[in-house]
Design an enzyme around this catalytic site. Sequence first.
Site: not given
Ligand code: E4P
Length: 217
Positions: A83
Amino acid sequence: MKFFIDTADVAAIKELDETGLVDGVTTNPSLIFKSGRDFKEVVKEICGFIDGPVSAEVASMEYEQMMKEAEVLRKLADNVCVKLPLTFDGLRACRALTNDGTKTNVTLCFSANQALLAAKAGATFVSPFIGRLDDINIDGMELIEDIRTIYDNYGFDTEILAASIRSANHVKDCALAGADVATIPPGVAKGLVKHVLTDQGLAGFERDWAATGQKII
Ligand code: E4P
């Protein structure tokens, strides 16, 4: 639409995996912090029982260091998806890793133009954050629709991984908008099964079955 689970909580992933619902997992530095676990150890453990992609995020903001971190992360397991942030350095790392056959997830996408760049950099997944856009009064779902249109216009293979999902309606709307994947927090994923009429119907069946005085076994 594929379901990824957005957590580093191994027990929660295992529970959902038993239903066959889990096509992959996404983690991020905040979720790792929340788990209280060692990053590499927990990613390795998840990859041990989940066949699909498991996203593990680099910590560095700078290309050379990102590439070094990606090298460590991708060696944790064959299904690790590296990522990367949606920055110039992140896109550069995405292109290099894609050329090398590594799966990539370009994260923190908040605009259609950013998603276009991620696709051009060869990302396996792009992660538009719906909930965080909704939080600032911008329609997150409109972004999913725009990216779908753009990717279809040009035949990009990059999968739209709808992220920052907060509700069951987000999941439904992502499916309607044509997202390839939704990464869902465990609580929201479990809530998808809920319907008041299902509960009422079950209560009625339970009552009437008891009244028959019969047993199946
Ligand atoms: C995506 O890969 C992120 O880990 C995640 O969806 C972030 O979500 P949040 O806005 O609830 O922290």
